[in-house]
Design a protein around this motif. Structure first.
Motif, short mmCIF file in Angstrom:
data_model
loop_
_atom_site.label_atom_id
_atom_site.label_comp_id
_atom_site.label_asym_id
_atom_site.label_seq_id
_atom_site.Cartn_x
_atom_site.Cartn_y
_atom_site.Cartn_z
N LEU A 61 -3.54 -8.11 -5.56
CA LEU A 61 -4.97 -7.78 -5.58
C LEU A 61 -5.65 -8.22 -4.29
CD1 LEU A 61 -5.68 -8.67 -9.30
CD2 LEU A 61 -6.12 -6.43 -8.25
N TYR A 62 -5.30 -9.40 -3.81
CA TYR A 62 -5.87 -9.85 -2.53
C TYR A 62 -5.43 -8.93 -1.40
CZ TYR A 62 -8.19 -14.24 -3.75
OH TYR A 62 -9.08 -15.17 -4.24
N ALA A 63 -4.15 -8.56 -1.39
CA ALA A 63 -3.66 -7.68 -0.33
C ALA A 63 -4.37 -6.33 -0.37
CB ALA A 63 -2.15 -7.46 -0.48
N ALA A 64 -4.74 -5.89 -1.58
CA ALA A 64 -5.42 -4.60 -1.74
C ALA A 64 -6.90 -4.67 -1.42
CB ALA A 64 -5.22 -4.10 -3.16
N GLY A 65 -7.40 -5.86 -1.08
CA GLY A 65 -8.81 -6.00 -0.71
C GLY A 65 -9.71 -6.38 -1.87
N GLY A 143 3.32 0.74 -2.35
CA GLY A 143 2.68 1.73 -3.20
C GLY A 143 1.81 1.08 -4.26
N GLU A 144 2.25 -0.06 -4.76
CA GLU A 144 1.45 -0.78 -5.76
C GLU A 144 0.15 -1.30 -5.14
OE1 GLU A 144 2.26 -3.77 -9.42
OE2 GLU A 144 3.28 -1.91 -8.95
N ILE A 145 0.22 -1.80 -3.93
CA ILE A 145 -0.99 -2.23 -3.23
C ILE A 145 -1.97 -1.07 -3.11
CG2 ILE A 145 -1.91 -3.05 -1.01
CD1 ILE A 145 0.73 -4.63 -0.68
N GLU A 146 -1.46 0.10 -2.76
CA GLU A 146 -2.32 1.27 -2.60
C GLU A 146 -2.96 1.69 -3.92
OE1 GLU A 146 -0.25 3.50 1.21
OE2 GLU A 146 0.64 3.75 -0.77
N ARG A 147 -2.19 1.66 -5.01
CA ARG A 147 -2.75 2.06 -6.31
C ARG A 147 -3.82 1.07 -6.79
NH1 ARG A 147 1.90 2.13 -9.99
NH2 ARG A 147 3.12 1.24 -8.30
N LEU A 148 -3.58 -0.21 -6.56
CA LEU A 148 -4.61 -1.19 -6.91
C LEU A 148 -5.85 -0.97 -6.04
CD1 LEU A 148 -2.42 -4.39 -7.41
CD2 LEU A 148 -3.68 -3.15 -9.18
N GLY A 149 -5.64 -0.63 -4.78
CA GLY A 149 -6.78 -0.33 -3.91
C GLY A 149 -7.60 0.83 -4.42
N GLN A 150 -6.95 1.84 -5.00
CA GLN A 150 -7.69 2.95 -5.59
C GLN A 150 -8.56 2.48 -6.75
OE1 GLN A 150 -3.85 5.63 -5.57
NE2 GLN A 150 -5.60 6.92 -6.06
N ARG A 160 -4.08 -0.15 4.87
CA ARG A 160 -3.67 -0.93 6.04
C ARG A 160 -2.60 -1.96 5.66
NH1 ARG A 160 -9.24 -0.65 7.28
NH2 ARG A 160 -9.63 -2.69 6.32
N ALA A 161 -2.82 -2.67 4.56
CA ALA A 161 -1.86 -3.69 4.13
C ALA A 161 -0.52 -3.04 3.77
CB ALA A 161 -2.41 -4.46 2.93
N ALA A 162 -0.57 -1.90 3.09
CA ALA A 162 0.66 -1.21 2.70
C ALA A 162 1.42 -0.72 3.93
CB ALA A 162 0.32 -0.04 1.78
N ASP A 163 0.71 -0.18 4.90
CA ASP A 163 1.36 0.30 6.12
C ASP A 163 2.00 -0.85 6.90
OD1 ASP A 163 0.66 2.89 5.53
OD2 ASP A 163 -1.04 2.97 6.91
N GLN A 164 1.32 -1.98 6.95
CA GLN A 164 1.89 -3.16 7.62
C GLN A 164 3.16 -3.61 6.92
OE1 GLN A 164 -1.30 -6.03 7.67
NE2 GLN A 164 -2.49 -4.90 9.19
N PRO A 283 7.25 -10.67 -6.75
CA PRO A 283 7.31 -9.31 -6.18
C PRO A 283 5.97 -8.91 -5.57
CG PRO A 283 7.07 -9.18 -8.55
CD PRO A 283 7.18 -10.64 -8.22
N GLY A 284 5.62 -9.59 -4.49
CA GLY A 284 4.33 -9.36 -3.84
C GLY A 284 4.48 -9.28 -2.34
N PRO A 285 3.38 -9.29 -1.62
CA PRO A 285 3.41 -9.08 -0.17
C PRO A 285 4.25 -10.10 0.59
CG PRO A 285 1.17 -8.92 -1.02
CD PRO A 285 2.01 -9.43 -2.14
N ARG A 286 4.33 -11.34 0.09
CA ARG A 286 5.05 -12.38 0.85
C ARG A 286 6.56 -12.29 0.72
NH1 ARG A 286 2.99 -18.16 -0.35
NH2 ARG A 286 2.90 -17.43 -2.51
N VAL A 287 7.07 -11.36 -0.07
CA VAL A 287 8.51 -11.27 -0.23
C VAL A 287 9.21 -10.99 1.10
CG1 VAL A 287 8.67 -8.79 -0.75
CG2 VAL A 287 10.31 -10.38 -1.77
#
Length: 309
Positions: A61-65, A143-150, A160-164, A283-287
Motif C-alpha cells: 500500500l505504501y509503494a502504491a502511494g 502488478g499488485e502495486i498497480e491494482r492497489l494504486g487503482q 512509477r513504483a511498479a516500473d522501478q 511478498p512485497g517491494p523489498r523482496v
C-alpha cells in the motif's frame, strides 16, 4: 453459532451501520480490479480509509502511494518506519474485529492464507470491500502495486513504483540467471525441519539468482523433510530467514546444526547464509533487496566451490 459469537456479530453490524452503508452501490462502480483470489473488487470511489491485515500488504500500500490512507494495520507492519505509528488491529491470525469496524474502513487488504478465514467471514458480513493479497511469484508484485494504486486513486505513483520494480528485477535476471547453478536448501524451520517447494515465492528468488532448489519437486508448498533427505540432496549452499540477519551481522544460529555433517558440500565450503526474513519472506517491494543479498551470497558460494575444484 454460540451466544458470544451472536453478540459479537450484532456489535459488528451495529458499528458498521453507524459508520454508514459501506458497500451499497446505487450507481455503476467507478473502480474495479481483480484480486489474487480471482474475485472482482469494486469501489464507487477511491479508497480513503484502508485497513491492512498483513505486513506485506502494508508495504504494498505504501509503494502504491496509499500510506496516508491506512487507518489500521496488524502487528509487524513496521516498514516503512512511519507504518509503526498506524493503530493496530491485532495480528494476522487473531484480528480485533470490533476495532476494525470502528475504524470505518472503505477497503480491507487481507492475506489470502495468512488471515483466519472464520474472522474474514465475519468481516465480509459487514459489506466492507476486500482485496485478497497473496503474490505467488516475484513477477506478480508490480502488478499488485498497480491494482492497489487503482483502488486508491494513486495510479501515477503506483505505476512509477511498479516500473522501478520491473527494471530492478530485469537487471538481476540479466546479471545472475545464467550463472553456474548452485544446489540450494532453504530452511524454513528447524524442528520440525521444513523447507519450500518450487512454487513458493522464495524459490522464485533462488531461480532468479541462478540457484536450484533441491526440494523444488515436492508437492506441499512448505514441506517437512528429514535430515537424511537433506544429506542425500547435498546442497552446495544453505539459507534460512532470521530477524536482522543483514550482511553486516550474519549470525549462523539455526544453520549451525548442519556443522555436525562436515561432509555436506555447503558446510565444507562455508556456504551457510542467514538472511533477513523481512526482505525475503514478505511478498512485497523489498523482496528484491533480499534477492540481491541472496544473489551476492550465491556468487560467494560459486567462488568457494570453484576454488576447491
Amino acid at each position: 453459532m454460540s451466544p458470544t459469537s451472536n453478540r459479537l456479530l450484532r456489535t459488528l453490524v451495529l458499528l458498521a451501520c453507524i459508520a454508514g452503508p459501506l458497500s451499497s452501490h446505487t450507481a455503476r462502480a467507478a473502480i474495479s480490479v481483480t484480486d489474487d483470489s480471482g474475485a472482482r473488487v469494486t469501489l464507487e470511489h477511491a479508497a480513503q480509509r484502508v485497513v491492512s491485515l498483513a505486513p506485506h500488504a502494508t508495504e504494498l500500500l505504501y509503494a502504491a502511494g496509499g500510506g496516508t490512507r491506512i487507518v489500521g494495520a496488524v502487528t509487524y507492519s513496521d516498514y516503512p518506519p512511519q507504518a509503526r505509528q498506524i493503530p493496530r488491529v491485532g495480528d494476522s491470525g487473531a484480528l480485533d474485529l470490533e476495532r476494525i469496524a470502528a475504524l470505518k474502513p472503505d477497503l480491507l487488504v487481507v492475506w489470502w492464507h495468512g488471515n483466519a478465514q472464520r474472522q474474514l467471514d465475519k468481516l465480509r458480513q459487514l459489506g466492507i470491500p476486500m482485496f485478497y493479497s497473496e503474490p505467488r511469484h516475484v513477477t506478480d508484485i508490480p502488478g499488485e502495486i498497480e491494482r492497489l494504486g487503482q483502488l486508491l486513486g494513486t495510479s501515477a505513483e503506483a505505476t512509477r513504483a511498479a516500473d522501478q520494480f520491473r527494471s530492478r528485477y530485469s537487471a538481476l535476471q540479466r546479471a545472475y540467471a545464467t550463472r553456474a547453478p548452485v544446489r540450494v536448501f532453504f530452511q524454513v524451520w528447524q524442528n520440525p525441519l521444513m523447507t519450500i517447494n518450487g512454487s513458493q515465492i522464495v524459490s522464485d528468488v533462488i531461480r532468479l539468482c541462478g540457484g536450484r532448489n533441491v526440494f523444488a519437486d515436492l508437492k506441499p508448498l512448505v514441506p517437512m523433510v528429514s535430515t537424511e533427505a537433506v544429506l542425500a540432496a547435498d546442497p552446495q549452499a544453505m539459507f534460512t530467514a532470521m530477524p536482522g540477519a543483514t550482511p553486516a551481522d550474519r549470525p549462523l544460529a539455526n544453520l549451525a546444526m548442519w556443522r555436525r555433517w562436515p561432509q555436506l558440500s555447503a558446510v565444507a565450503h562455508h556456504n551457510l547464509f542467514p538472511i533477513d526474513g523481512d526482505l525475503i519472506d514478505r511478498p512485497g517491494p523489498r523482496v528484491l533487496q533480499g534477492a540481491q543479498i541472496m544473489c551476492d551470497d550465491l556468487d560467494h558460494a560459486r567462488q568457494r566451490l570453484a576454488a576447491d575444484r
